[in-house]
Design a protein around this motif. Structure first.
Motif, PDB file in Angstrom:
ATOM      1  N   PHE A   1      -3.187  -3.406  15.450  1.00  0.00           N
ATOM      2  CA  PHE A   1      -2.377  -2.336  14.859  1.00  0.00           C
ATOM      3  C   PHE A   1      -3.168  -1.642  13.763  1.00  0.00           C
ATOM      4  O   PHE A   1      -4.089  -2.217  13.177  1.00  0.00           O
ATOM      5  CB  PHE A   1      -1.084  -2.901  14.268  1.00  0.00           C
ATOM      6  CG  PHE A   1      -0.148  -3.435  15.304  1.00  0.00           C
ATOM      7  CD1 PHE A   1       0.634  -2.581  16.064  1.00  0.00           C
ATOM      8  CD2 PHE A   1      -0.057  -4.802  15.527  1.00  0.00           C
ATOM      9  CE1 PHE A   1       1.493  -3.073  17.030  1.00  0.00           C
ATOM     10  CE2 PHE A   1       0.803  -5.305  16.491  1.00  0.00           C
ATOM     11  CZ  PHE A   1       1.578  -4.442  17.243  1.00  0.00           C
TER      12      PHE A   1
ATOM     13  N   SER B   1     -10.147  -1.179   6.434  1.00  0.00           N
ATOM     14  CA  SER B   1      -9.152  -2.052   5.801  1.00  0.00           C
ATOM     15  C   SER B   1      -7.752  -1.791   6.348  1.00  0.00           C
ATOM     16  O   SER B   1      -6.808  -2.514   6.039  1.00  0.00           O
ATOM     17  CB  SER B   1      -9.158  -1.860   4.280  1.00  0.00           C
ATOM     18  OG  SER B   1      -8.526  -0.651   3.928  1.00  0.00           O
ATOM     19  N   ARG B   2      -7.609  -0.749   7.159  1.00  0.00           N
ATOM     20  CA  ARG B   2      -6.310  -0.468   7.764  1.00  0.00           C
ATOM     21  C   ARG B   2      -6.062  -1.258   9.040  1.00  0.00           C
ATOM     22  O   ARG B   2      -4.972  -1.215   9.594  1.00  0.00           O
ATOM     23  CB  ARG B   2      -6.189   1.021   8.090  1.00  0.00           C
ATOM     24  CG  ARG B   2      -6.108   1.899   6.858  1.00  0.00           C
ATOM     25  CD  ARG B   2      -5.876   3.335   7.222  1.00  0.00           C
ATOM     26  NE  ARG B   2      -5.664   4.133   6.031  1.00  0.00           N
ATOM     27  CZ  ARG B   2      -4.474   4.302   5.440  1.00  0.00           C
ATOM     28  NH1 ARG B   2      -3.398   3.732   5.955  1.00  0.00           N
ATOM     29  NH2 ARG B   2      -4.361   5.012   4.349  1.00  0.00           N
TER      30      ARG B   2
ATOM     31  N   LEU C   1      -5.038  -4.088  11.268  1.00  0.00           N
ATOM     32  CA  LEU C   1      -4.128  -5.221  11.090  1.00  0.00           C
ATOM     33  C   LEU C   1      -4.278  -6.180  12.272  1.00  0.00           C
ATOM     34  O   LEU C   1      -4.730  -5.776  13.348  1.00  0.00           O
ATOM     35  CB  LEU C   1      -2.684  -4.718  11.027  1.00  0.00           C
ATOM     36  CG  LEU C   1      -2.344  -3.788   9.863  1.00  0.00           C
ATOM     37  CD1 LEU C   1      -0.978  -3.153  10.077  1.00  0.00           C
ATOM     38  CD2 LEU C   1      -2.373  -4.546   8.540  1.00  0.00           C
ATOM     39  N   PRO C   2      -3.880  -7.431  12.081  1.00  0.00           N
ATOM     40  CA  PRO C   2      -3.945  -8.380  13.195  1.00  0.00           C
ATOM     41  C   PRO C   2      -3.166  -7.849  14.401  1.00  0.00           C
ATOM     42  O   PRO C   2      -2.109  -7.228  14.237  1.00  0.00           O
ATOM     43  CB  PRO C   2      -3.270  -9.637  12.631  1.00  0.00           C
ATOM     44  CG  PRO C   2      -3.349  -9.497  11.146  1.00  0.00           C
ATOM     45  CD  PRO C   2      -3.340  -8.031  10.865  1.00  0.00           C
TER      46      PRO C   2
ATOM     47  N   THR D   1      11.630   1.774  12.941  1.00  0.00           N
ATOM     48  CA  THR D   1      11.861   2.343  11.649  1.00  0.00           C
ATOM     49  C   THR D   1      10.841   3.421  11.345  1.00  0.00           C
ATOM     50  O   THR D   1      11.150   4.445  10.767  1.00  0.00           O
ATOM     51  CB  THR D   1      11.764   1.231  10.571  1.00  0.00           C
ATOM     52  OG1 THR D   1      12.751   0.252  10.849  1.00  0.00           O
ATOM     53  CG2 THR D   1      11.968   1.765   9.184  1.00  0.00           C
ATOM     54  N   LYS D   2       9.596   3.194  11.750  1.00  0.00           N
ATOM     55  CA  LYS D   2       8.534   4.051  11.235  1.00  0.00           C
ATOM     56  C   LYS D   2       8.530   5.443  11.838  1.00  0.00           C
ATOM     57  O   LYS D   2       7.961   6.365  11.265  1.00  0.00           O
ATOM     58  CB  LYS D   2       7.177   3.370  11.418  1.00  0.00           C
ATOM     59  CG  LYS D   2       7.044   2.132  10.502  1.00  0.00           C
ATOM     60  CD  LYS D   2       5.617   1.764  10.222  1.00  0.00           C
ATOM     61  CE  LYS D   2       4.815   1.588  11.472  1.00  0.00           C
ATOM     62  NZ  LYS D   2       5.372   0.543  12.370  1.00  0.00           N
TER      63      LYS D   2
ATOM     64  N   ASP E   1     -10.346   3.905   8.071  1.00  0.00           N
ATOM     65  CA  ASP E   1     -10.706   2.993   6.998  1.00  0.00           C
ATOM     66  C   ASP E   1     -10.504   1.591   7.562  1.00  0.00           C
ATOM     67  O   ASP E   1      -9.384   1.202   7.900  1.00  0.00           O
ATOM     68  CB  ASP E   1      -9.762   3.285   5.810  1.00  0.00           C
ATOM     69  CG  ASP E   1      -9.843   2.238   4.717  1.00  0.00           C
ATOM     70  OD1 ASP E   1     -10.559   1.236   4.885  1.00  0.00           O
ATOM     71  OD2 ASP E   1      -9.148   2.425   3.711  1.00  0.00           O
TER      72      ASP E   1
ATOM     73  N   ARG F   1       0.804  -1.209   0.000  1.00  0.00           N
ATOM     74  CA  ARG F   1       0.000   0.000   0.000  1.00  0.00           C
ATOM     75  C   ARG F   1       0.847   1.274   0.000  1.00  0.00           C
ATOM     76  O   ARG F   1       0.357   2.351  -0.346  1.00  0.00           O
ATOM     77  CB  ARG F   1      -0.883  -0.031   1.251  1.00  0.00           C
ATOM     78  CG  ARG F   1      -2.072   0.860   1.214  1.00  0.00           C
ATOM     79  CD  ARG F   1      -3.085   0.397   2.255  1.00  0.00           C
ATOM     80  NE  ARG F   1      -4.172   1.331   2.386  1.00  0.00           N
ATOM     81  CZ  ARG F   1      -5.327   1.045   2.983  1.00  0.00           C
ATOM     82  NH1 ARG F   1      -5.508  -0.152   3.500  1.00  0.00           N
ATOM     83  NH2 ARG F   1      -6.272   1.947   3.064  1.00  0.00           N
ATOM     84  N   ALA F   2       2.116   1.156   0.404  1.00  0.00           N
ATOM     85  CA  ALA F   2       2.968   2.342   0.471  1.00  0.00           C
ATOM     86  C   ALA F   2       3.722   2.574  -0.832  1.00  0.00           C
ATOM     87  O   ALA F   2       4.293   3.643  -1.035  1.00  0.00           O
ATOM     88  CB  ALA F   2       3.957   2.211   1.630  1.00  0.00           C
TER      89      ALA F   2
ATOM     90  N   TYR G   1      -2.669   0.255  10.088  1.00  0.00           N
ATOM     91  CA  TYR G   1      -1.725   0.466   8.994  1.00  0.00           C
ATOM     92  C   TYR G   1      -1.609   1.962   8.677  1.00  0.00           C
ATOM     93  O   TYR G   1      -2.606   2.601   8.321  1.00  0.00           O
ATOM     94  CB  TYR G   1      -2.165  -0.297   7.741  1.00  0.00           C
ATOM     95  CG  TYR G   1      -1.214  -0.064   6.605  1.00  0.00           C
ATOM     96  CD1 TYR G   1      -0.016  -0.765   6.551  1.00  0.00           C
ATOM     97  CD2 TYR G   1      -1.476   0.882   5.626  1.00  0.00           C
ATOM     98  CE1 TYR G   1       0.895  -0.525   5.541  1.00  0.00           C
ATOM     99  CE2 TYR G   1      -0.575   1.121   4.610  1.00  0.00           C
ATOM    100  CZ  TYR G   1       0.608   0.417   4.577  1.00  0.00           C
ATOM    101  OH  TYR G   1       1.514   0.664   3.577  1.00  0.00           O
TER     102      TYR G   1
ATOM    103  N   SER H   1       1.687   3.233   7.160  1.00  0.00           N
ATOM    104  CA  SER H   1       2.966   3.481   6.479  1.00  0.00           C
ATOM    105  C   SER H   1       2.828   4.393   5.264  1.00  0.00           C
ATOM    106  O   SER H   1       3.730   5.178   4.973  1.00  0.00           O
ATOM    107  CB  SER H   1       3.614   2.164   6.053  1.00  0.00           C
ATOM    108  OG  SER H   1       3.943   1.399   7.184  1.00  0.00           O
ATOM    109  N   ASP H   2       1.709   4.261   4.528  1.00  0.00           N
ATOM    110  CA  ASP H   2       1.552   5.129   3.358  1.00  0.00           C
ATOM    111  C   ASP H   2       1.385   6.590   3.785  1.00  0.00           C
ATOM    112  O   ASP H   2       2.036   7.487   3.238  1.00  0.00           O
ATOM    113  CB  ASP H   2       0.364   4.656   2.494  1.00  0.00           C
ATOM    114  CG  ASP H   2      -0.947   4.599   3.281  1.00  0.00           C
ATOM    115  OD1 ASP H   2      -0.900   4.550   4.528  1.00  0.00           O
ATOM    116  OD2 ASP H   2      -2.018   4.604   2.649  1.00  0.00           O
TER     117      ASP H   2
END
Lengths: 269, 269
Positions: free
Chosen positions: B100, B93-94, B96-97, B137-138, B91, A189-190, B102, B104-105
Motif C-alpha cells: 500500500f 517512506s510512504r 506500507l506493508p 473511508t478514504k 517518497d 502523518r495526517a 500512504y 491520507s495526508d
C-alpha cells in the motif's frame, strides 16, 4: 485587459480560494494592470459581496499587500436553509431504533453540504483554524466542506486502525450510546502537531465522541479551537465538551412520535 | 445596477452553482436588467472562463432559457498538480506493508481535493451523472469534491451496517487484498433507484471493491456511468471493472525500494 474581464477574473480568483491570501502584485502582473487599478477592482468586488452579505474581503498589510476572501451566509439564505432542513428531517419515518435520526440522505445533498460548510467556516472565521478533524464516517462530508471554505486540511479519526493509515496514535474512550470501551485512532502523518483544530461531526448526543477526539488531539498538543455539529440533541443539555456550535437542536425521539427539530444559531462564545 | 456589479454577481452565481441550470429570466429580475443585457454579461463571463480554460458556460434552450457552468481544468494547472502530487507521493517512506501507499495526508489537502474533484467532474461532464457513490473511508473526501462540481448527491457504501443508516441493501464480495468474503451495504434512502452513478475511490488495485460497488448498485438498477480513482496500480493491468479513469498510475511497490508514480490522463472511452 478590460476592466470587465479583470472583475470577472478577480471574482473567480477570490471565490476559488476562500480564506487564502492573494497578493495584489501577483494579481496586477497576471491581469496586466497597475496595482492601483487592481485595488479599485477589488474594492468593487468587495462592495458587492459585502452588500449581499455573502462574503468579506480583507486587506492584508505587509510587503506586497494582499486580499483574503472569507465566506458569509446572507441571513435570508440561512433562514431558507434552516426551514428546508427542518421540513425534511421532521419526518417520523426518520426515527431509528435507539433514539437516532436518519440523516444520511440529507448529509449527502451537495447544497446542504455546501451551506453547512459555509456556516461552520463563518462561525469559526476568526479562530485561525489550521486543521479540521472529524470521525469516520458520517461527519466526513461536512468536514470536507468546512475545510474547503477554511482552506485547511481535513484529518479523519478512524474507529479501527487500518494498515493504509501508517503509524497512528490511538486512544480508548467510553461511547455514550453503547456504554462500552471503544478505540479511535488518527494517522500521525495526517495530523499536524500543535495545530488549532476545529472538530466537526454530524451528530452529538452526550458528546462522548467529541470528547474522545479532544483527548486524542491532546496527544498532538493540538488546541481545540471549536466543536461544530450539524445536529445536537437537546438532552442531555450538559455535553461532555464545554462548548460547541450546532446548526440544529433535536428534541427527544420516540418511535411513533414526532421529530422536534429547531434551528440553533451558531453562537460564538 | 451597473454592469460591473452585474458581472461580479453573475460570475459568483455561476461559480457557486456548478453544473446547475440558472434561468436568465431569474437573473434579469434579480439583477434588475433587461434579459438582453444579462445575455451580454453572460457572454463576457463565458468568454473569460473559456479563454482561460477554467470552465464552459452552456446555453440552455427552452421556455425561459438559461445557462449552466461546468468546470474545466486549464492544462497548465493540471500539469502543475500532477507534478506536485508525483513529487509528494514518490517518497519511499510512504510504502506500507502489503504493497500500500500512504496517501491520507495528501487526500486531506483542500487544494488536492478541490482539483481532483474538478478533474473528475470534467472527465464525466457529459455523462449526465445523477449520484456519486464511494466506499468508506478514504474515498469520501474525493467523492464529496466531485459531487460538488457535478452538483449531485453523494452516497456512501459502508463496510458494516450501522443502525444510523436505516434500511440498507447489503452484498458480499471477495476483497482483492485479503482474499476473504466481506460485506458492503448502502442505505436505501440515500441511494436513488435507476440512477446514473459515478463510482469514486482513492485507490484501485485489482478493482474488487469497485466491482463490489457495481454489484451493489445493480440492486438499485443503477447504471454505472463511470469509475474514477485517484491512484490505480499498474499491476494487474486487467481490473475487475471494464473501464475506469485514474489520475495517477502506481508501479510495483517494495519496502525499501522507490515509488514509481506517473500521471495518468483521465481518458474518456
Amino acid at each position: 485587459m478590460r476592466r470587465s474581464e479583470r472583475l470577472i477574473r478577480i471574482t473567480k480568483d477570490l471565490l476559488d480560494h476562500p480564506n487564502r491570501a492573494l497578493s495584489l502584485s501577483d494579481l496586477a502582473e497576471r491581469l496586466e494592470a497597475a496595482k492601483s487599478s487592481i485595488s479599485e477592482d477589488v474594492a468593487l468586488v468587495r462592495g458587492v459581496l459585502e452588500r449581499d452579505g455573502s462574503g468579506v474581503v480583507w486587506s492584508i498589510a505587509g510587503a506586497a499587500g494582499g486580499v483574503k476572501y472569507q465566506v458569509r451566509v446572507p441571513p435570508a439564505q440561512r433562514e431558507a436553509f434552516q426551514q428546508n432542513i427542518v421540513a425534511r428531517l421532521s419526518d417520523p419515518s426518520r426515527i431509528l431504533p435507539g433514539g437516532f435520526l436518519y440523516m444520511s440522505d440529507v448529509l449527502g445533498d451537495p447544497d446542504v453540504l455546501d451551506l453547512a460548510g459555509r456556516l461552520f467556516a463563518e462561525a469559526f472565521a476568526d479562530r485561525d483554524i489550521q486543521v479540521v478533524v472529524t470521525v469516520e464516517t458520517k461527519g466526513i462530508p461536512l468536514a470536507v466542506s468546512a475545510a474547503r471554505y477554511l482552506h485547511v486540511p481535513v484529518a479523519v479519526v478512524r474507529r479501527d486502525h487500518r494498515v493504509t493509515e501508517g503509524a497512528s496514535v490511538s486512544i480508548h474512550y467510553i461511547s455514550g450510546s453503547e456504554r462500552r470501551i471503544q478505540t479511535m485512532s488518527i494517522s500521525k502523518r495526517a495530523m499536524p502537531q500543535r495545530a488549532r483544530a476545529l472538530v466537526v461531526d454530524d451528530f452529538m448526543k452526550a458528546g462522548a465522541t467529541a470528547k474522545g477526539v479532544v483527548n486524542l488531539l491532546a496527544e498532538f498538543e493540538a488546541q481545540v479551537a471549536g466543536v461544530a455539529v450539524f445536529v445536537a440533541t437537546q438532552e442531555p443539555a450538559e455535553k461532555l465538551v464545554p462548548e460547541y456550535v450546532s446548526l440544529f437542536t433535536l428534541g427527544p425521539l420516540q418511535e411513533g412520535a414526532g421529530v422536534i427539530l429547531a434551528p440553533a444559531l451558531p453562537v460564538q462564545s
